[in-house]
Design an enzyme around this catalytic site. Structure first.
Site, PDB file in Angstrom:
ATOM      1  N   GLY A 116       0.815  -1.222   0.000  1.00  0.00           N
ATOM      2  CA  GLY A 116       0.000   0.000   0.000  1.00  0.00           C
ATOM      3  C   GLY A 116       0.839   1.258   0.000  1.00  0.00           C
ATOM      4  O   GLY A 116       0.643   2.164  -0.817  1.00  0.00           O
ATOM      5  N   ASP A 180       7.971   1.334   7.711  1.00  0.00           N
ATOM      6  CA  ASP A 180       6.714   1.001   8.375  1.00  0.00           C
ATOM      7  C   ASP A 180       6.990  -0.286   9.140  1.00  0.00           C
ATOM      8  O   ASP A 180       6.788  -1.380   8.641  1.00  0.00           O
ATOM      9  CB  ASP A 180       5.590   0.834   7.348  1.00  0.00           C
ATOM     10  CG  ASP A 180       4.249   0.640   8.024  1.00  0.00           C
ATOM     11  OD1 ASP A 180       3.957   1.379   8.977  1.00  0.00           O
ATOM     12  OD2 ASP A 180       3.493  -0.259   7.601  1.00  0.00           O
ATOM     13  N   CYS A 233       1.849   0.781  13.375  1.00  0.00           N
ATOM     14  CA  CYS A 233       0.389   0.786  13.556  1.00  0.00           C
ATOM     15  C   CYS A 233       0.086   0.336  14.992  1.00  0.00           C
ATOM     16  O   CYS A 233      -0.798  -0.498  15.211  1.00  0.00           O
ATOM     17  CB  CYS A 233      -0.304  -0.089  12.519  1.00  0.00           C
ATOM     18  SG  CYS A 233       0.243  -1.814  12.501  1.00  0.00           S
TER      19      CYS A 233
END
Length: 463
Positions: A116, A180, A233
């Site tokens: 993504g 990430d 996250c």
């Protein structure tokens, strides 16, 4: 409300204090769904006009929209198969927005699957420069490749390496790095209840250690003056402010910079780190009780631009045989209107032909999933183009197009793998839906023989 780990709830209550009830209430509600328009293929306003979805803008990403999950199924629409958008949580778009990759830069997405953020960076780069997408997990890397190909990305190199193995090869190479990082996933508990079952305080500690190791591997790969975005996250300070505070103490050449989208987010908490660093207030925390999205942490770092660097040598890659060059040249001459392809740098792995980005260092000794844009198979007597080549081509570039509309009954037949009647000339043909590439067909004897990949074939679509 779903069952959540008690240790997690106690920590959130301690950190959030008066905000804790509002935070806890978010678990009473279903996750909010969103998609990001792939601007390599279509403008956001144009997509909004063409799809039957109810779309609402995402404030921090101008290419993105929320959609009604109860009403719409964008993953089943043919435009998804054509790569016109990527279904992605709105909060997960914040890290790539913070990095703000530019055309012509050299960018690394160090923990890239499922793709993504990589496809978001690729759209920012507009096909110019080098985008290295690395994923250490063998099982997840295939989704990364598939998403890059579906979105028509032409300048990506996909590696399957431990980040530490890349440090020496790419020292001072990248203008921007996105990490990430693998994390305990607290911000995904609402979206993925299984993540809460895997959570533990011990897992948080292990993640924090791994995150620090990844940062250490990444730091030397960034050019002076370059940008590094670290994101997770998860809500846990041990994996966020704590990791970055320790990194900054060890690396004074890095400074925290403000994030352009910060007005939409909550600030970081320097006081939550073991050693308080006031600049961590410039980090961004995305809380589900403050915005439409899941939990995320994002911090933008800049490396001091006072070091001399040596320009890395461009790598040498396995040469293309004369026979492979011949069948590729013949294919291009018969299939494409312009032949700029023939001036590029190529390499071959077995029968598989790739277009290699300029200025790419040697990849020798690394685990390489894709050394560049996958073009197809150069067989003994002919060239078989890849699905990736179809989805990264434009109808105006090719000599022959079989144009379908999304309400055409033949579209379903094509997606099911059937041959279609055709009056076109013999040869490779780009199949499109509403003018957007969908795959290849090959005309012979009045039929368009189907070359849509078997693993992508489907029985129905949302119109």
């Amino acid at each position: 409300m779903q069952s959540l780990p008690q240790d997690f709830l106690q920590l959130m209550q301690f950190l959030l204090k008066d905000e804790y009830p509002a935070f806890l209430n978010t678990y009473q509600h279903a996750p909010i769904r969103s998609l990001r328009v792939n601007t390599l293929k279509i403008r956001p306003d144009r997509l909004k006009e063409k799809v039957p979805f109810q779309l609402e803008p995402v404030p921090w990403c101008k290419e993105a929209f929320y959609y009604d999950h109860e009403r719409d199924r964008p993953g089943k629409h043919v435009y998804h198969a054509a790569g016109l958008y990527y279904i992605q949580d709105a909060s997960a778009m914040a890290p790539a927005e913070a990095l703000a990759a530019k055309p012509g830069e050299k960018i690394l997405d160090l923990c890239a699957a499922p793709g993504g953020k990589t496809t978001q960076l690729a759209a920012q780069m507009r096909g110019k420069g080098i985008l290295v997408a690395n994923e250490i997990d063998n099982k997840r890397i295939h989704a990364l490749v598939e998403n890059l190909e579906r979105c028509g990305v032409t300048n990506a190199v996909v590696l399957n390496e431990n980040p530490a193995h890349l440090t020496e090869r790419f020292t001072h190479f990248f203008n921007g790095i996105l990490i990430d990082a693998p994390c305990s996933g607290e911000g995904m508990f609402r979206k993925d209840p299984e993540a809460s079952n895997r959570w533990s305080l011990r897992a948080v500690e292990k993640c924090a250690l791994l995150q620090s190791q990844i940062l250490e591997a990444a730091a030397p790969m960034l050019r002076p003056g370059g940008r590094l975005v670290y994101s997770t996250c998860t809500f846990n300070p041990s994996e966020n402010e704590g990791v970055i505070s320790r990194f900054l103490e060890k690396h004074p050449e890095f400074q925290v910079k403000s994030i352009a989208q910060a007005t939409h987010f909550q600030p970081g908490h320097p006081e939550w780190a073991d050693k308080e660093n006031p600049s961590l207030q410039e980090a961004a925390r995305l809380w589900p009780h403050h915005l439409k999205g899941e939990g995320h942490f994002v911090v933008l770092l800049e490396k001091t631009a006072d070091q001399e660097i040596k320009k890395p040598r461009t790598g040498k890659f396995p040469p293309v045989s004369a026979s492979a060059k011949k069948v590729w040249k013949t294919f291009v001459e018969h299939t494409y209107v312009e032949e700029s392809f023939l001036k590029d740098t190529y390499t071959v792995f077995g029968e598989h032909l790739y277009q290699v980005p300029e200025e790419l260092p040697s990849l020798k000794g690394l685990r390489v999933e894709r050394p560049g844009r996958y073009l197809g198979q150069a067989k003994r007597n002919h060239f078989a183009p890849s699905h990736a080549l179809a989805l990264s081509s434009q109808p105006a570039q090719v000599r022959q197009v079989h144009a379908l509309e999304r309400d055409d009954p033949e579209l379903i037949r094509y997606l099911q793998g059937e041959a279609l009647p055709a009056t076109l000339a013999k040869g490779w043909t780009l199949v499109t839906v509403d003018g957007y590439p969908l795959g290849w067909g090959k005309v012979s004897g009045g039929l368009l023989k189907n070359h849509y990949p078997k693993w992508l074939r489907r029985d129905r679509i949302q119109q």
